[in-house]
Write a protein that holds these residues in place. Structure first.
Motif, mmCIF file in Angstrom:
data_model
loop_
_atom_site.group_PDB
_atom_site.id
_atom_site.type_symbol
_atom_site.label_atom_id
_atom_site.label_comp_id
_atom_site.label_asym_id
_atom_site.label_seq_id
_atom_site.Cartn_x
_atom_site.Cartn_y
_atom_site.Cartn_z
ATOM 1 N N HIS A 251 0.799 -1.233 0.000
ATOM 2 C CA HIS A 251 0.000 0.000 0.000
ATOM 3 C C HIS A 251 0.834 1.286 0.000
ATOM 4 N N ASP B 9 -1.603 -5.850 -3.661
ATOM 5 C CA ASP B 9 -1.819 -4.513 -3.111
ATOM 6 C C ASP B 9 -0.539 -3.719 -2.880
ATOM 7 N N ARG C 51 -3.542 4.210 -0.750
ATOM 8 C CA ARG C 51 -3.440 4.616 0.663
ATOM 9 C C ARG C 51 -2.106 5.266 1.013
ATOM 10 N N ASN D 157 -6.643 -6.315 -5.197
ATOM 11 C CA ASN D 157 -7.767 -5.542 -5.744
ATOM 12 C C ASN D 157 -7.351 -4.114 -6.085
ATOM 13 N N HIS D 158 -6.451 -3.526 -5.287
ATOM 14 C CA HIS D 158 -6.019 -2.164 -5.593
ATOM 15 C C HIS D 158 -5.126 -2.125 -6.835
ATOM 16 N N ARG E 124 -8.694 10.987 -1.157
ATOM 17 C CA ARG E 124 -9.054 10.623 0.212
ATOM 18 C C ARG E 124 -7.833 10.532 1.135
ATOM 19 N N TYR E 125 -6.720 10.071 0.572
ATOM 20 C CA TYR E 125 -5.513 9.905 1.398
ATOM 21 C C TYR E 125 -4.479 11.007 1.156
ATOM 22 N N LYS F 287 -16.179 -9.777 -0.793
ATOM 23 C CA LYS F 287 -17.222 -9.279 0.110
ATOM 24 C C LYS F 287 -18.491 -9.085 -0.716
ATOM 25 N N MET G 231 -19.268 -3.263 -1.767
ATOM 26 C CA MET G 231 -18.382 -2.252 -1.210
ATOM 27 C C MET G 231 -19.232 -1.042 -0.833
ATOM 28 N N ARG H 87 -20.491 4.964 3.408
ATOM 29 C CA ARG H 87 -19.531 5.537 4.352
ATOM 30 C C ARG H 87 -19.411 7.050 4.216
ATOM 31 N N GLU I 89 -19.365 -4.426 5.410
ATOM 32 C CA GLU I 89 -19.177 -5.142 4.146
ATOM 33 C C GLU I 89 -19.115 -6.625 4.499
ATOM 34 N N HIS J 68 -4.491 -9.294 1.926
ATOM 35 C CA HIS J 68 -5.799 -8.645 1.829
ATOM 36 C C HIS J 68 -6.490 -8.275 3.136
ATOM 37 N N TYR K 113 -3.838 1.378 8.956
ATOM 38 C CA TYR K 113 -4.432 0.204 9.569
ATOM 39 C C TYR K 113 -3.650 -0.304 10.782
HETATM 40 O O1 LIG Z 1 -10.083 2.418 4.330
HETATM 41 P P1 LIG Z 1 -10.865 3.050 3.215
HETATM 42 O O2 LIG Z 1 -10.072 3.976 2.376
HETATM 43 O O3 LIG Z 1 -12.156 3.620 3.667
HETATM 44 O O4 LIG Z 1 -11.227 1.896 2.214
HETATM 45 C C1 LIG Z 1 -12.091 0.898 2.594
HETATM 46 C C2 LIG Z 1 -12.371 0.094 1.400
HETATM 47 O O5 LIG Z 1 -11.211 -0.605 1.080
HETATM 48 C C3 LIG Z 1 -11.481 -1.977 1.075
HETATM 49 O O6 LIG Z 1 -11.205 -2.486 2.354
HETATM 50 C C4 LIG Z 1 -10.650 -2.624 0.045
HETATM 51 O O7 LIG Z 1 -9.293 -2.409 0.325
HETATM 52 P P2 LIG Z 1 -8.345 -3.565 0.933
HETATM 53 O O8 LIG Z 1 -8.095 -4.515 -0.185
HETATM 54 O O9 LIG Z 1 -7.087 -2.889 1.336
HETATM 55 O O10 LIG Z 1 -9.066 -4.176 2.082
HETATM 56 C C5 LIG Z 1 -12.957 -2.081 0.842
HETATM 57 O O11 LIG Z 1 -13.473 -3.299 1.245
HETATM 58 C C6 LIG Z 1 -13.435 -0.922 1.634
HETATM 59 O O12 LIG Z 1 -14.640 -0.461 1.174
#
Ligand SMILES: O=P(O)(O)OC[C@H]1O[C@](O)(COP(=O)(O)O)[C@@H](O)[C@@H]1O
Ligand SMILES: [Mn+2]
Length: 642
Positions: A44, A198, A202, A225-226, A250-251, A478, A481, A486, A497, A532, A561
């Protein structure tokens, strides 16, 4: 066997001796202990912390120094040498500042080079000479080999050594040599690196991670996924593109888009200034909080503008792809704009901090002409960024959705299963797929999308977005999303989720065995290696699950995190003796390591111990070497044995 192929091979091996030598060499390699594999995940964008782990080989460098010098060195001396190996340029500077005269410094040079040569000799014990040669700094190969191998020919070793050292020092080459030796050591302690997904989002420096990986001697990547979100943007998916910009806003990482990849954000900024005001839920999450208020407000406007473009762009995809099963996410159509509320899964929630100025209530999936222009311009810039092209091509070349390697299954997220552990099915173009077949088809679509960046609305491109956010995506895992929730709904219940049953069933050995079998792997020997989901060590979660069959290595490099996980990431080492999990303590800075000589202390746990030391013969590499040997033997019969 095709004789044409053998004729071709004979061009390279044009004498009996050459074939014999190669066969003997390969057979010898097959019997060497297997090289060390290093697994990392969920980087990340945290380049500094990743660099540190890479440079210390998850503690492997220090371990080798300890094994070799424990009787000679104090704890402090061990730390000093370790720091020199991790950050040679900076450490050399510090050391040099410390000495009063040249004589002291030269003595230090001599001793240090000697120690480093010993260390390299020790760390390369299980490699062939030719492999070691490739790892040596090019300009010093001759000298280092001289020091490594030829010394035994002389009776007075010490004199011979010191002569070479004196020459190196007097010719002003000591620094360069030490730096070269340090990088060689880093390289020798890890044979191959796996990045279990990933790299992006972030954190502030994903591009530097990509450059480091491009320069790394041996690496593969399992996309996260990212990562596919970035691949999707480059491959022509506008919704993926909106997502990456939204996450950067956002970050507080918009400089990655603007400065690093050279994408012009001006059109988006103009749109943002026109339609949006300051909005608290869209303020950037800044680690430093040092941003001036007006900058924060500007970012919050960009954040809103791109988030709304994203929500609109999702809708036509959901409509044209009913098998994505996402109609519940047609949120802008379900909204009561007058009452400012929305009903999701049967529950009605009030909306807060809304910013729907560009939404046409009759046709909420329509972009304004200005929005369309903005996203089209952004896409053009993204697809013409040379640096991004280089990084994305590398991700495609070294990456895959999952990897079978030395009997283990490496995958970022999950294998979508139901609550009974059965593989979930998805129908794509009239084919119903599950398990490994489904993943293979996902990957085919992703590669197709990448091959056709000019297509922006075809199934392949939409499928990349599905991999980011779809229920049966092996990268997401999941139900949905809840990004929209949020931002606009206070009730945390709406933010949940729901995870695929995989995430609790993977605690069971039986589930993991079944999955390994699905991938034609031996369930008695194989492991599943996941990233993940952050492992919350702080609340007692164990990263090693299912009687050792499942190892989750996302301990979060991501600063955002770390308060939940309590550590700074897991990594995994797999050498000829077995597997060890390393839990890294919080990494502050490189300066901290250099100044205080302290390492980011890592705690190792044994996951699996090999009863007999594993040889290259039993690895993926061994398999292909065996094939080479068999080809060469055929060549021998065909050409040379009469
Ligand atoms: O922490 P943020 O920026 O709100 O992002 C949350 C989003 O990221 C996710 O966790 C996906 O990212 P990860 O693969 O790092 O978990 C989604 O499930 C969630 O909606
Ligand atoms: Mn992830």
């Amino acid at each position: 066997m095709d004789t044409k192929l053998l004729d071709l091979l004979a061009e390279k091996y044009d004498s009996e001796e050459k074939v014999v030598t190669e066969i003997i060499k390969l057979e010898a390699i097959l019997n060497l202990p297997k090289g060390t594999e290093h697994f990392v995940s969920d980087l990340h964008g945290e380049y500094q912390a990743f660099q540190h782990v890479l440079r210390n080989g998850s503690g492997n460098v220090k371990e080798k120094i300890k094994d070799l010098f424990k009787d000679e060195f104090s704890e402090k001396e061990i730390d000093e040498l370790a720091t020199l190996v991790y950050y040679p340029e900076e450490k050399l500077q510090l050391v040099k500042d410390h000495f009063n005269n040249d004589q002291e410094l030269n003595e230090w040079y001599g001793e240090t080079i000697e120690h480093m040569i010993k260390l390299i000799s020790f760390a390369s014990f299980k490699y062939t000479r030719s492999k070691l040669r490739k790892a040596l700094p090019k300009q010093f190969v001759y000298i280092i080999e001289e020091l490594l191998y030829k010394t035994e020919e002389f009776t007075n070793k010490k004199k011979y050594y010191s002569k070479i050292y004196q020459q190196i020092i007097s010719l002003g080459q000591a620094d360069k040599l030490i730096i070269g030796l340090a990088y060689t050591t880093q390289r020798l302690v890890v044979d191959h690196l796996h990045v279990v997904g990933d790299i992006y989002d972030r954190g502030p420096e994903p591009d530097k991670i990509m450059d480091a990986l491009i320069n790394y001697h041996s690496v593969d990547i399992q996309w996260g996924n990212h990562d596919v979100l970035w691949i999707g943007a480059f491959a022509g998916s506008k919704v993926c593109l909106a997502n990456i910009i939204r996450i950067c806003a956002r970050y507080d990482n918009l400089d990655i888009i603007e400065d690093v990849y050279g994408i012009n954000l001006r059109p988006l900024l103009n749109l943002a200034e026109k339609y949006y005001d300051s909005n608290p839920v869209f303020m950037p999450k800044s680690s430093t909080n040092a941003l001036p208020e007006n900058e924060k407000i500007q970012i919050s406007k960009i954040h809103q503008a791109i988030a709304m473009i994203q929500f609109k762009l999702e809708m036509p995809i959901i409509k044209r792809r009913p098998n994505f099963n996402m109609s519940e996410r047609l949120l802008l159509e379900k909204l009561d704009y007058d009452k400012k509320q929305i009903t999701i899964h049967g529950k009605t929630y009030p909306l807060e901090n809304t910013c729907f100025a560009t939404v046409n209530q009759e046709q909420p999936d329509q972009l304004l002409e200005e929005e369309r222009e903005v996203i089209d311009k952004l896409l053009f810039s993204v697809q013409h960024s040379e640096k991004l092209a280089r990084h994305m091509k590398f991700l495609m070349k070294k990456g895959s959705l999952y990897l079978k390697y030395n009997g283990n299954l490496l995958i970022h997220g999950c294998i979508p299963i139901d609550e009974h552990g059965k593989m979930e099915k998805m129908t794509i173009e009239n084919k119903t797929l599950a398990g490994r077949d489904l993943l293979d088809v996902f990957e085919q679509y992703l590669r197709e999308a990448f091959a056709h960046p000019e297509k922006t609305d075809d199934l392949a491109t939409d499928m990349v977005w599905y991999l980011w956010t779809g229920e049966y995506s092996s990268l997401f895992g999941k139900r949905e999303m809840t990004t929209f929730e949020r931002y606009f709904i206070k009730d945390k219940e709406a933010h949940v989720e729901k995870k695929n049953p995989y995430y609790y069933l993977r605690e069971k050995e039986e589930t993991c065995r079944q999955i390994l079998k699905e991938f034609d792997l031996n369930p008695d020997q194989g492991h599943i290696i996941n990233g993940h989901t952050p492992v919350k060590e702080i609340s007692g979660e164990n990263p090693v699950k299912a009687n050792g069959k499942m190892i989750v290595i996302d301990g979060s490099f991501s600063k955002a995190y770390q308060s939940a996980t309590g550590i700074a990431g897991y990594t995994l080492l797999y050498n000829s003796y077995g597997m060890q999990l390393v839990a890294h303590k919080l990494f502050h800075s490189k300066e901290d390591v250099l100044q205080n000589g302290t390492d980011v202390l890592s705690v190792k746990r044994l996951v699996d111990k090999e009863l007999v030391r594993k040889k290259i013969l039993e690895t993926n590499v061994g398999e292909s070497l065996l094939q080479e040997v068999s080809m060469l033997k055929k060549l021998m019969e065909y050409r040379y044995i009469k």
